[in-house]
Design an enzyme around this catalytic site. Structure first.
Site, PDB file in Angstrom:
ATOM      1  N   ASP A  69       0.939  -1.227   0.011  1.00 57.12           N
ATOM      2  CA  ASP A  69      -0.029  -0.176   0.062  1.00 57.12           C
ATOM      3  C   ASP A  69       0.989   1.122   0.088  1.00 57.12           C
ATOM      4  O   ASP A  69       2.012   1.242   0.729  1.00 57.12           O
ATOM      5  CB  ASP A  69      -0.859  -0.014   1.205  1.00 57.12           C
ATOM      6  CG  ASP A  69      -2.207   0.635   1.007  1.00 57.12           C
ATOM      7  OD1 ASP A  69      -2.685   0.313  -0.066  1.00 57.12           O
ATOM      8  OD2 ASP A  69      -2.618   1.627   1.889  1.00 57.12           O
ATOM      9  N   PHE A 151       2.343   7.097 -13.138  1.00 55.48           N
ATOM     10  CA  PHE A 151       1.056   6.811 -13.048  1.00 55.48           C
ATOM     11  C   PHE A 151       0.829   7.493 -11.657  1.00 55.48           C
ATOM     12  O   PHE A 151       1.705   8.187 -11.082  1.00 55.48           O
ATOM     13  CB  PHE A 151       0.556   5.520 -12.816  1.00 55.48           C
ATOM     14  CG  PHE A 151       1.204   4.675 -11.584  1.00 55.48           C
ATOM     15  CD1 PHE A 151       2.527   4.284 -11.395  1.00 55.48           C
ATOM     16  CD2 PHE A 151       0.366   4.562 -10.296  1.00 55.48           C
ATOM     17  CE1 PHE A 151       3.064   3.799 -10.340  1.00 55.48           C
ATOM     18  CE2 PHE A 151       1.038   3.894  -9.407  1.00 55.48           C
ATOM     19  CZ  PHE A 151       2.143   3.850  -9.200  1.00 55.48           C
ATOM     20  N   GLY A 152      -0.526   7.647 -11.319  1.00 56.00           N
ATOM     21  CA  GLY A 152      -0.880   8.420 -10.152  1.00 56.00           C
ATOM     22  C   GLY A 152      -0.551   9.724 -10.084  1.00 56.00           C
ATOM     23  O   GLY A 152      -0.644  10.820 -11.054  1.00 56.00           O
TER      24      GLY A 152
HETATM   25  P1  ITT Z   1      -3.694  -1.851  -5.118  1.00 53.15           P
HETATM   26  O1  ITT Z   1      -4.453  -1.590  -4.063  1.00 53.15           O
HETATM   27  O2  ITT Z   1      -4.668  -2.975  -6.181  1.00 53.15           O
HETATM   28  O3  ITT Z   1      -2.496  -2.222  -4.936  1.00 53.15           O
HETATM   29  P2  ITT Z   1      -4.253   0.898  -5.866  1.00 53.15           P
HETATM   30  O4  ITT Z   1      -3.882   1.662  -7.163  1.00 53.15           O
HETATM   31  O5  ITT Z   1      -5.475   0.823  -5.280  1.00 53.15           O
HETATM   32  O6  ITT Z   1      -3.710  -0.638  -6.061  1.00 53.15           O
HETATM   33  P3  ITT Z   1      -3.034   1.931  -3.439  1.00 53.15           P
HETATM   34  O7  ITT Z   1      -4.326   1.460  -2.826  1.00 53.15           O
HETATM   35  O8  ITT Z   1      -1.623   1.491  -2.830  1.00 53.15           O
HETATM   36  O9  ITT Z   1      -2.819   1.430  -5.047  1.00 53.15           O
HETATM   37  O10 ITT Z   1      -3.186   3.499  -3.722  1.00 53.15           O
HETATM   38  C1  ITT Z   1      -2.068   4.240  -3.961  1.00 53.15           C
HETATM   39  C2  ITT Z   1      -2.365   5.531  -4.736  1.00 53.15           C
HETATM   40  O11 ITT Z   1      -1.348   6.330  -4.370  1.00 53.15           O
HETATM   41  C3  ITT Z   1      -2.195   4.989  -6.229  1.00 53.15           C
HETATM   42  O12 ITT Z   1      -3.613   4.743  -6.615  1.00 53.15           O
HETATM   43  C4  ITT Z   1      -1.508   6.555  -6.809  1.00 53.15           C
HETATM   44  O13 ITT Z   1      -2.439   7.410  -6.963  1.00 53.15           O
HETATM   45  C5  ITT Z   1      -0.790   6.705  -5.607  1.00 53.15           C
HETATM   46  N1  ITT Z   1       0.632   6.279  -5.781  1.00 53.15           N
HETATM   47  C6  ITT Z   1       1.120   5.078  -5.291  1.00 53.15           C
HETATM   48  N2  ITT Z   1       2.413   4.912  -5.724  1.00 53.15           N
HETATM   49  C7  ITT Z   1       2.699   6.132  -6.566  1.00 53.15           C
HETATM   50  C8  ITT Z   1       3.589   6.293  -7.487  1.00 53.15           C
HETATM   51  O14 ITT Z   1       4.655   5.742  -7.557  1.00 53.15           O
HETATM   52  N3  ITT Z   1       3.311   7.343  -8.333  1.00 53.15           N
HETATM   53  C9  ITT Z   1       2.511   8.229  -7.998  1.00 53.15           C
HETATM   54  N4  ITT Z   1       1.383   7.773  -7.546  1.00 53.15           N
HETATM   55  C10 ITT Z   1       1.295   6.768  -6.493  1.00 53.15           C
END
Ligand code: ITT
Length: 196
Positions: A69, A151-152
């Site tokens: 997470d 991403f993100g």
């Molecule tokens: P899983 O729960 O299935 O692993 P998720 O996308 O829901 O996938 P998280 O619950 O860990 O992942 O949420 C983390 C969020 O934080 C993710 O959706 C991104 O928006 C952001 N995030 C995490 N790591 C990142 C990165 O390396 N670069 C940019 N944003 C990131």
């Protein structure tokens, strides 16, 4: 037989990054398609990382399972978006999440006041094991998104020493320094050493 673990995520970007970070010595297996994870209800990254592992362990037996997470923690916003990073705007939409964060920070005009950190918690379970690994990287939230990679929140997270956002770095450059790299490098060597 080759060392392997199942990665309890549906996020393809994470899978790709973690495979690159882990390298050839350990195989990173994806979650079978039929599995859908429940909503993340934990109050901390640790709880959510463990919940993902625990859920997958109902289907996968006698193997290592890793859940991760991650979140972005902005200093001046008391750690928001934090544990709720993925659904900060109310839905899983990177563009809307970024817009909301920039809007909340529009009155913070000084770059040095825009400090943030990315944190990754990786949880390893299986074969009697339950262990956590943490990685962090500090940066600055930009005023506008920059770059097309990653991403993100990558387009608004600048690494001060480099002057580029994560989204302006190549895949390889990001994954040599990231929060995820720091957490998964520890996990990798832990597993490799266990088997020596
Ligand atoms: P899983 O729960 O299935 O692993 P998720 O996308 O829901 O996938 P998280 O619950 O860990 O992942 O949420 C983390 C969020 O934080 C993710 O959706 C991104 O928006 C952001 N995030 C995490 N790591 C990142 C990165 O390396 N670069 C940019 N944003 C990131």
């Amino acid at each position: 037989m080759k060392l392997y673990f199942y990665l309890a995520t549906k996020n393809k970007n994470k899978l790709e990054e973690i495979r690159y970070i882990i390298g050839d010595e350990i195989e990173v297996l994806p979650v079978p398609d039929y599995i859908e994870f429940p909503e993340e209800t934990g109050l901390t990254l640790e709880e959510n990382a463990y919940l993902k592992c625990e859920y997958l362990s109902r289907y996968i037996k006698d193997s290592y399972i890793v859940g991760e997470d991650s979140g972005l923690f902005v200093e001046k916003l008391n750690g928001l978006p934090g544990v709720s990073s993925a659904i900060f705007s109310g839905s899983r939409n990177d563009k809307k999440n970024i817009e909301k964060l920039l809007e909340m920070m529009k009155n913070i005009k000084e770059k040095k006041e825009r400090k943030a950190k990315f944190v990754t918690i990786a949880c390893l379970i299986g074969k009697g094991e339950k262990k956590f690994f943490k990685g962090e990287i500090e940066g600055i939230i930009t005023f506008q998104p920059r770059g097309n990679n990653g991403f993100g929140y990558d387009p608004i997270f600048e690494i001060p020493e480099i002057g580029k956002t994560f989204a302006e770095l190549t895949f390889e450059e990001k994954n040599k320094i990231s929060h995820r790299k720091k957490a998964f490098q520890q996990l990798k060597y832990y597993l490799i050493n266990k088997l020596k």
